[in-house]
Design a protein around this motif. Structure first.
Motif, PDB file in Angstrom:
ATOM      1  N   VAL A  77       0.829  -1.214   0.000  1.00 52.11           N
ATOM      2  CA  VAL A  77       0.000   0.000   0.000  1.00 52.11           C
ATOM      3  C   VAL A  77       0.861   1.262   0.000  1.00 52.11           C
ATOM      4  O   VAL A  77       0.684   2.155  -0.835  1.00 52.11           O
ATOM      5  N   VAL A  78       1.808   1.334   0.933  1.00 51.49           N
ATOM      6  CA  VAL A  78       2.647   2.534   1.046  1.00 51.49           C
ATOM      7  C   VAL A  78       3.519   2.708  -0.192  1.00 51.49           C
ATOM      8  O   VAL A  78       3.638   3.819  -0.742  1.00 51.49           O
ATOM      9  N   SER A  79       4.130   1.621  -0.648  1.00 50.76           N
ATOM     10  CA  SER A  79       4.998   1.703  -1.824  1.00 50.76           C
ATOM     11  C   SER A  79       4.226   2.150  -3.059  1.00 50.76           C
ATOM     12  O   SER A  79       4.700   3.003  -3.820  1.00 50.76           O
ATOM     13  N   MET A  80       3.020   1.611  -3.258  1.00 50.08           N
ATOM     14  CA  MET A  80       2.239   1.985  -4.431  1.00 50.08           C
ATOM     15  C   MET A  80       1.767   3.438  -4.345  1.00 50.08           C
ATOM     16  O   MET A  80       1.760   4.148  -5.356  1.00 50.08           O
ATOM     17  N   LEU A  81       1.370   3.895  -3.174  1.00 45.81           N
ATOM     18  CA  LEU A  81       0.964   5.295  -3.020  1.00 45.81           C
ATOM     19  C   LEU A  81       2.126   6.228  -3.355  1.00 45.81           C
ATOM     20  O   LEU A  81       1.947   7.238  -4.050  1.00 45.81           O
ATOM     21  N   LEU A  82       3.316   5.894  -2.868  1.00 43.80           N
ATOM     22  CA  LEU A  82       4.483   6.724  -3.144  1.00 43.80           C
ATOM     23  C   LEU A  82       4.871   6.658  -4.623  1.00 43.80           C
ATOM     24  O   LEU A  82       5.294   7.667  -5.210  1.00 43.80           O
ATOM     25  N   HIS A  83       4.733   5.485  -5.224  1.00 39.66           N
ATOM     26  CA  HIS A  83       4.999   5.360  -6.661  1.00 39.66           C
ATOM     27  C   HIS A  83       4.074   6.274  -7.464  1.00 39.66           C
ATOM     28  O   HIS A  83       4.522   6.955  -8.396  1.00 39.66           O
ATOM     29  N   PHE A 158      10.825   1.270   7.072  1.00 41.06           N
ATOM     30  CA  PHE A 158      10.916   2.491   6.274  1.00 41.06           C
ATOM     31  C   PHE A 158      12.037   2.375   5.248  1.00 41.06           C
ATOM     32  O   PHE A 158      11.865   2.753   4.077  1.00 41.06           O
ATOM     33  N   ALA A 159      13.183   1.852   5.664  1.00 40.29           N
ATOM     34  CA  ALA A 159      14.328   1.731   4.765  1.00 40.29           C
ATOM     35  C   ALA A 159      14.026   0.783   3.609  1.00 40.29           C
ATOM     36  O   ALA A 159      14.374   1.062   2.456  1.00 40.29           O
ATOM     37  N   VAL A 160      13.369  -0.331   3.889  1.00 40.74           N
ATOM     38  CA  VAL A 160      13.023  -1.302   2.846  1.00 40.74           C
ATOM     39  C   VAL A 160      12.074  -0.673   1.826  1.00 40.74           C
ATOM     40  O   VAL A 160      12.274  -0.791   0.611  1.00 40.74           O
ATOM     41  N   ILE A 161      11.049   0.010   2.319  1.00 39.51           N
ATOM     42  CA  ILE A 161      10.079   0.653   1.420  1.00 39.51           C
ATOM     43  C   ILE A 161      10.751   1.756   0.608  1.00 39.51           C
ATOM     44  O   ILE A 161      10.502   1.909  -0.594  1.00 39.51           O
ATOM     45  N   ALA A 162      11.621   2.536   1.261  1.00 42.71           N
ATOM     46  CA  ALA A 162      12.302   3.640   0.578  1.00 42.71           C
ATOM     47  C   ALA A 162      13.166   3.128  -0.573  1.00 42.71           C
ATOM     48  O   ALA A 162      13.165   3.708  -1.671  1.00 42.71           O
ATOM     49  N   MET A 163      13.888   2.031  -0.352  1.00 44.81           N
ATOM     50  CA  MET A 163      14.739   1.503  -1.412  1.00 44.81           C
ATOM     51  C   MET A 163      13.920   0.904  -2.546  1.00 44.81           C
ATOM     52  O   MET A 163      14.295   1.002  -3.716  1.00 44.81           O
ATOM     53  N   ASP A 164      12.796   0.291  -2.203  1.00 45.43           N
ATOM     54  CA  ASP A 164      11.919  -0.252  -3.243  1.00 45.43           C
ATOM     55  C   ASP A 164      11.379   0.873  -4.131  1.00 45.43           C
ATOM     56  O   ASP A 164      11.354   0.750  -5.358  1.00 45.43           O
ATOM     57  N   VAL A 165      10.954   1.966  -3.512  1.00 45.75           N
ATOM     58  CA  VAL A 165      10.435   3.112  -4.264  1.00 45.75           C
ATOM     59  C   VAL A 165      11.547   3.742  -5.095  1.00 45.75           C
ATOM     60  O   VAL A 165      11.346   4.078  -6.269  1.00 45.75           O
ATOM     61  N   TRP A 166      12.724   3.899  -4.507  1.00 44.82           N
ATOM     62  CA  TRP A 166      13.851   4.522  -5.208  1.00 44.82           C
ATOM     63  C   TRP A 166      14.205   3.751  -6.478  1.00 44.82           C
ATOM     64  O   TRP A 166      14.540   4.344  -7.514  1.00 44.82           O
ATOM     65  N   LYS A 167      14.111   2.418  -6.430  1.00 43.84           N
ATOM     66  CA  LYS A 167      14.501   1.616  -7.591  1.00 43.84           C
ATOM     67  C   LYS A 167      13.474   1.689  -8.722  1.00 43.84           C
ATOM     68  O   LYS A 167      13.827   1.923  -9.883  1.00 43.84           O
ATOM     69  N   ASP A 168      12.192   1.490  -8.427  1.00 50.27           N
ATOM     70  CA  ASP A 168      11.194   1.348  -9.481  1.00 50.27           C
ATOM     71  C   ASP A 168      10.456   2.635  -9.828  1.00 50.27           C
ATOM     72  O   ASP A 168       9.713   2.673 -10.810  1.00 50.27           O
ATOM     73  N   LEU A 169      10.630   3.693  -9.029  1.00 54.47           N
ATOM     74  CA  LEU A 169       9.949   4.958  -9.302  1.00 54.47           C
ATOM     75  C   LEU A 169      10.277   5.523 -10.690  1.00 54.47           C
ATOM     76  O   LEU A 169       9.368   5.965 -11.404  1.00 54.47           O
ATOM     77  N   SER A 218      -0.727   0.279 -12.235  1.00 52.36           N
ATOM     78  CA  SER A 218      -0.760  -0.187 -10.846  1.00 52.36           C
ATOM     79  C   SER A 218      -0.934  -1.697 -10.745  1.00 52.36           C
ATOM     80  O   SER A 218      -0.551  -2.292  -9.739  1.00 52.36           O
ATOM     81  N   ILE A 219      -1.505  -2.317 -11.784  1.00 50.77           N
ATOM     82  CA  ILE A 219      -1.726  -3.768 -11.738  1.00 50.77           C
ATOM     83  C   ILE A 219      -0.403  -4.532 -11.676  1.00 50.77           C
ATOM     84  O   ILE A 219      -0.162  -5.271 -10.716  1.00 50.77           O
ATOM     85  N   PRO A 220       0.499  -4.400 -12.673  1.00 50.82           N
ATOM     86  CA  PRO A 220       1.758  -5.146 -12.570  1.00 50.82           C
ATOM     87  C   PRO A 220       2.637  -4.686 -11.419  1.00 50.82           C
ATOM     88  O   PRO A 220       3.314  -5.505 -10.792  1.00 50.82           O
ATOM     89  N   PHE A 221       2.625  -3.381 -11.123  1.00 60.35           N
ATOM     90  CA  PHE A 221       3.454  -2.900 -10.029  1.00 60.35           C
ATOM     91  C   PHE A 221       2.971  -3.456  -8.688  1.00 60.35           C
ATOM     92  O   PHE A 221       3.784  -3.753  -7.806  1.00 60.35           O
ATOM     93  N   THR A 222       1.665  -3.609  -8.515  1.00 64.38           N
ATOM     94  CA  THR A 222       1.131  -4.227  -7.298  1.00 64.38           C
ATOM     95  C   THR A 222       1.528  -5.693  -7.227  1.00 64.38           C
ATOM     96  O   THR A 222       1.908  -6.194  -6.162  1.00 64.38           O
TER      97      THR A 222
END
Length: 289
Positions: A77-83, A158-169, A218-222
């Protein structure tokens, strides 16, 4: 007519081997996983017995699995919202007309092109309290800052989510940018003539026209977030404790570490059902939109 049927038959015969191989490598593992989920299979203890729904009932009693489900939900949820939020902002920036725009569009994809395992290992060092890049940057403004990011539950998550967003954003932003390219400039010119501000033009023109693109993306990214494994494996190994375990990582631990094949198959089936529900919901919303 006969010639067309003959050509069609030949075409099917040519693709039949590929279809058989593809079907065997996809359909058979799915059915085998469903079957094993009703058995208690433990290679370490030499157990292979039918237990019915017991594995599914045990899931709701397992604190590690419940923690993994909780963090997987937060992560997705958080990662997709930030994406979506930062992806649209980055796409708007890349869509502006300025010198060096093409160069920026190229280099912005560098994080996405890097393997997640490499990023996870680098982040593990980067978030280190003593010599990490993150704390070094913060100490330039707050000299006495001390924080071991990956040994506390909230900061590790937070760090895990931040790195996930940083990579795929960047990849998400580039795909949104592709949608922006199809919006005619005449719409913005007409809005400007009518006295609309840039914020109003964004809310009334840009956002509605790219909303379907965002929903479809959002479908494949989710799905990728739900099945994410490598970032946790390389960065935290599920720690501290099991607080940053994702459900895919928990499945891997049960199957390859604990050799508990039946229980791991049960978790895989539940993950499959969750992904099916999410994808169906996203497709429904996208079609309605």
């Amino acid at each position: 007519m006969k010639k067309n049927k003959s050509m069609l038959l030949i075409a099917w015969l040519l693709v039949l081997p590929a279809l058989v191989i593809r079907g065997f490598t996809i359909i058979y593992p799915i059915f085998a996983t469903f079957k094993i989920s009703f058995y208690k299979v433990s290679l370490l203890r030499g157990i292979n017995e039918f237990v019915g729904l017991q594995n599914y009932l045990d899931v709701f009693k397992d604190p590690k699995v419940l923690t993994a489900i909780q963090f997987t939900f937060i992560f997705v949820v958080v990662s997709m919202l930030l994406h979506i939020i930062f992806g649209v902002i980055l796409a708007l920036i890349l869509n502006m007309d300025f010198k060096g725009r093409r160069f920026l569009r190229t280099i912005v994809l560098i994080p996405w092109a890097m393997p997640m395992v490499v990023i996870g290992m680098a982040a593990k060092w980067g978030f280190n309290n003593d010599y990490g890049l993150v704390n070094d940057f913060i100490r330039r403004f707050f000299a006495n800052f001390e924080l071991s990011w990956l040994i506390h539950t909230n900061t590790a998550r937070f760090a895990v989510i931040a790195m996930d967003v940083w990579k795929d954003l960047p990849f998400f932003a580039i795909l949104v940018l592709a949608g922006l390219q199809f919006i005619p400039n005449e719409l913005y010119e007409a809005a400007r003539v009518d006295g609309a501000t840039k914020v109003q033009a964004f809310l009334k023109i840009t956002l509605p026209l790219i909303m379907k693109n965002i929903l479809i993306l959002s479908i494949p990214f989710t799905m990728w977030r739900l099945a994410s494994f490598d970032i946790v494996y390389a960065m935290t190994s599920g720690g501290p404790g099991s607080d940053t375990e994702l459900i895919a990582y928990r499945i891997t631990t049960e199957v390859f570490t604990n050799l508990n094949l039946g229980y791991g198959a049960t978790l895989a089936v539940l993950l499959f059902i969750a992904m099916l529900i999410f994808s169906s919901l996203n497709l429904y919303v996208a079609n309605k939109k």
